[in-house]
Design an enzyme around this catalytic site. Structure first.
Site, PDB file in Angstrom:
ATOM      1  N   GLY A  69     160.231  13.006  40.371  1.00 14.26           N
ATOM      2  CA  GLY A  69     161.437  13.580  39.789  1.00 14.26           C
ATOM      3  C   GLY A  69     161.170  14.419  38.554  1.00 14.26           C
ATOM      4  CB  THR A  70     158.912  14.015  35.642  1.00 10.25           C
ATOM      5  OG1 THR A  70     159.526  12.821  35.123  1.00 10.25           O
ATOM      6  CG2 THR A  70     158.437  14.874  34.477  1.00 10.25           C
ATOM      7  CG  ASN A 152     168.016   8.201  32.774  1.00  9.84           C
ATOM      8  OD1 ASN A 152     168.800   8.953  32.211  1.00  9.84           O
ATOM      9  ND2 ASN A 152     166.901   7.782  32.187  1.00  9.84           N
ATOM     10  CD  GLN A 180     167.891   6.407  37.944  1.00 10.85           C
ATOM     11  OE1 GLN A 180     168.214   5.477  38.659  1.00 10.85           O
ATOM     12  NE2 GLN A 180     166.725   6.437  37.314  1.00 10.85           N
ATOM     13  CG  HIS A 200     159.264   6.029  41.478  1.00  7.31           C
ATOM     14  ND1 HIS A 200     159.450   5.170  40.417  1.00  7.31           N
ATOM     15  CD2 HIS A 200     159.515   7.264  41.009  1.00  7.31           C
ATOM     16  CE1 HIS A 200     159.807   5.867  39.347  1.00  7.31           C
ATOM     17  NE2 HIS A 200     159.846   7.132  39.687  1.00  7.31           N
ATOM     18  CB  THR A 236     145.724  19.783  48.919  1.00  7.48           C
ATOM     19  OG1 THR A 236     144.695  20.763  48.819  1.00  7.48           O
ATOM     20  CG2 THR A 236     145.704  19.143  50.293  1.00  7.48           C
ATOM     21  CB  CYS A 324     160.710   8.453  30.647  1.00  8.24           C
ATOM     22  SG  CYS A 324     160.544   8.618  32.434  1.00  8.24           S
TER      23      CYS A 324
END
Length: 377
Positions: A69-70, A152, A180, A200, A236, A324
């Site tokens: 997400g970041t 979040n 979220q 995740h 990749t 975070c």
């Protein structure tokens, strides 16, 4: 031990692990390689892309796989804004003061490096923004509006349809941070031009995510090299991660409506019990427009970290807010932007529930009351 920090991360689902394992072992080729081993991986990547696109309500070619997400937020905010600056001289960005650091620090980068002006549109005491306030903030040189679908830390859900209508009327792209929201709220039909998700939070491994950005929206890449992802994100591709994300997203979407209703009922009962049992407790976030799996409180006169330690001693794992920002001395920027004073903001505790939760949370509410009592003497 009861884990109630699912907004930070979730365990990998068995079905997801089984789906991705072949692409870590037998089908291991580089999808850019022009031989049978690489082509098998390329087919799996294309299939995963189409599956994600279907749930997000976009074309397959609109999906860019990322490391989470970041990165997806960074690519959306910087990539769309810089492209708009190069194309038409746009140098203005609109966002909210309660956004995730990935959005706010990307905005700060644009201000420092590219001379952008950033407008932070205020939110109310529940963390909601008025679409009319966003409309008032728009200018002819606005490159992008970036808003979190659901916050979040406190779980407040924005009126994204109304915000999208405002942006569409002015011809300004809208990015939604849906990290979220995914799994709890519908992702298709939001009206957004770009949307970020992270695997995740859904039962896929860490390091998996995606940005959906509609093909008509110019996007300047942040990572250069081999030109993968249609030139929008070189490197990749993580084929196993893409398959894992697609599988987790499909499972969450299939279960979403029934799961959200069941978890929301348990959440509401839990909130009522905590507020009744702890006189110092104050619910944070919007009381109505909130994620089914989020209940966050402040406990005036305590230390949030002390309450968390007491809770863990009693077998409950939760958090004080965004993982975070864990360990930061400063109070939550989300809570202070909502008008909560700095001292009270540092007493925050967030409980975020898993998908599939069905047992009541009476024991957790009792543990909260006991923990607050223990740290206040």
């Amino acid at each position: 031990m009861l884990y109630l920090d699912n907004a930070a991360t979730t365990p990998v689902r068995r079905e997801v692990l089984e789906a991705m394992t072949p692409f870590l072992t037998r089908t291991f080729g580089n999808p850019s390689s022009h031989h049978t081993v690489g082509e098998a991986s390329a087919r799996a990547l294309d299939d995963a892309r189409a599956r994600v696109a279907h749930i997000l309500g976009v074309r397959a070619g609109d999906v860019v796989f990322t490391s989470g997400g970041t990165e997806a937020d960074n690519l959306a905010v910087k990539g769309i804004a810089v492209a708009a600056h190069l194309a038409r001289g746009a140098r203005h960005l609109v966002t909210l003061p309660i956004e995730h650091e990935a959005v706010l620090q990307s905005a700060d980068f644009l201000a420092r490096v590219h001379g952008f002006e950033i407008t932070l549109v205020p939110v109310d005491g529940g963390g909601r923004v008025s679409p009319s306030a966003i409309a008032d903030a728009l200018r002819d040189d606005t490159a992008l509006v970036s808003v979190g679908y659901a916050n979040n830390e406190v779980g407040t859900v924005q009126d994204v349809a109304a915000i999208a209508a405002v942006c569409r009327e002015r011809g300004i792209p809208l990015h939604l941070d849906a990290v979220q929201a995914a799994g709890w709220l519908p992702l298709g039909g939001t009206g957004a031009d770009a949307l970020s998700i992270a695997g995740h939070k859904l039962g896929a491994p860490k390091g998996t995510g995606a940005l959906a950005v509609r093909g008509r929206i110019p996007l300047e890449p942040l990572v250069h090299g081999g030109g993968q992802e249609r030139g929008r994100r070189s490197g990749t591709e993580n084929v196993a991660g893409a398959v894992a994300l697609a599988t987790a997203l499909e499972l969450a979407e299939a279960e979403r409506e029934e799961d959200a209703a069941a978890v929301a009922a348990l959440r509401d009962a839990f909130i009522a019990r905590v507020l009744a049992a702890v006189p110092r407790a104050r619910l944070t976030g919007d009381r109505v427009h909130r994620l089914p799996g989020t209940a966050s409180f402040t406990f005036a006169g305590t230390s949030g970290e002390a309450v968390l330690l007491e809770l863990e001693r009693r077998g409950v794992v939760s958090s004080s807010g965004s993982a975070c920002a864990a360990g930061a001395d400063e109070p939550s920027h989300v809570l202070t932007a909502m008008g909560i004073d700095r001292e009270t903001a540092q007493t925050a505790v967030r409980f975020t529930f898993p998908h599939g939760l069905r047992q009541d949370l009476d024991a957790v509410a009792a543990a909260v009351a006991a923990s607050v009592a223990a740290v206040t003497g």
